[in-house]
Scaffold this active site. Sequence first.
Site, PDB file in Angstrom:
ATOM      1  N   TYR A   1      -2.543  28.393  11.080  1.00 31.31           N
ATOM      2  CA  TYR A   1      -2.523  27.461  11.620  1.00 31.31           C
ATOM      3  C   TYR A   1      -1.289  27.492  12.518  1.00 31.31           C
ATOM      4  O   TYR A   1      -0.203  28.076  12.286  1.00 31.31           O
ATOM      5  CB  TYR A   1      -2.348  26.318   9.885  1.00 31.31           C
TER       6      TYR A   1
ATOM      7  N   GLY B   1      -3.225  19.321  11.230  1.00 30.54           N
ATOM      8  CA  GLY B   1      -3.718  18.168  10.472  1.00 30.54           C
ATOM      9  C   GLY B   1      -5.059  17.987   9.779  1.00 30.54           C
ATOM     10  O   GLY B   1      -5.140  19.589   9.347  1.00 30.54           O
TER      11      GLY B   1
END
Length: 512
Positions: A54, A61
């Site tokens: 990530y 998001g």
Amino acid sequence: MHTVVLGTSGATAEDVLAVARGDARVALSEDALAAVAASRAVIDDLAARPDPVYGVSTGFGALAVRHISPGLRARLQRNIVRSHAAGMGPHVEREVVRALMFLRLKTLASGHTGVRPVVVETMAALLNAGITPVVHEYGSLGCSGDLAPLSHCALTLMGEGDAEGPDGTVVPAADLLAAHGIAPVELREKEGLALLNGTDGMLGMLVMACADLARLYTCADITAALSLEALLGTDKVLAPELHAIRPHPGQAVAAANMRKILAGSGLTGHHQDDAPRVQDAYSIRCAPQVAGAGRDTLDHARLVADRELAAAVDNPVVLSDGRVESNGNFHGAPVAYVLDFLAVAAADLGSIAERRTDRLLDKNRSHGLPAFLADDPGVDSGLMIAQYTQAALVSEMKRLAAPASVDSIPSSAMQEDHVSMGWSAARKLRTAVDDLARILAVELYAAARAVELRDGARLSPATRAVVAAAREAGVAGPGGDRFLAPDLERAYAFVRSGALITAAETVTGPLA
């Protein structure tokens, strides 16, 4: 010029004020640059692996499920800044933007964000060149950081968007960077995200509000003391032994300040009417309790600010053992709560100051003073409408005291389903602080006028010094035929600048 050196352990409130308000230069320690380079090596290693990570090789998001190929990652980082720079409304004050940039640089320098050294070096160069990105009033929900405000700052780092130069002129950022020999940064993996995920805007405003409120609480002790003297109140309620049996530290400080101002007064405890008072009204008698509670609130807010100043706020973060972990440290709740709490305390301080002013102006409660402190009541309205203005400010402060942090509005397709609204809490607190300074200015103006109508020879030495300094600064003297607005603005400047405290301290010595 003063230089603030950023290492890996955070910054102090004094550092923030020096950079934001004093235009101090910023330097990065060798340890910070080494830590930044080390954390970047971790990110580069992860970026070379096939597994998605990530912020490094994924979207953001609600779009974090998509793996981004190496050829698109620079575009991804550039696009997150462009798309998140979606603020609207008036431009935010220069000092706020400088605090915002400096605090983001503080986290980047911690070695926990994974950016390259060139990113931190370029951000420091922008601050040192006096280049201030255009940041807009609206766009932050105070969670995932102050996203839109920080994005507008990152846009300038990339040489895009508009920025304000050292002369205050807004021009394209690319032109400013070129004029100062600063090369725009082409962002790589993780860097766009690292520039946006922080509580830096709300924290910067908290630090500045704490500094301003500390000064205003001292000003409030001075104006309360002048009002007590003008109303012939008793200073016996300020005795240290009374405050020792209710040991709130702020209360003791406020009472001690008021005692210093009133030392040597021949007016306290005397009455000019036929109905001597057993006790003064609450707005006089309880002044240390209200100002003291506000001081204790301020101390708690400073504790929270100091913790946040020592923090590295980003998501994900690079840990000292090399792990890269997602977290929720960008949530602004700790900062938002105290921003709201300070607005409540400031509103109450403004409210009690207005009540003292009203008492000074009411001939039925002022113990011998003329109605509205007028030279010729009826022909002259005196300070009647000055108190109206003060009351309007108090009313606004009460509205501003409604907490922003109890609200939350979901965003990012319900991925970011609880937010702090800390930026909004900070913005309304800035207005409240300014309102409080104006309210205290009106009390100062009225109390100075009132004590001049008493026996000047019996005033305390500190009161005489304050009134003389105020008059020298152009805060009005006696007289009914006056255009009040300029006088009140000068009184506001006298309070806001700290000149009121300086004048009192020429007699009292340091006030807390």
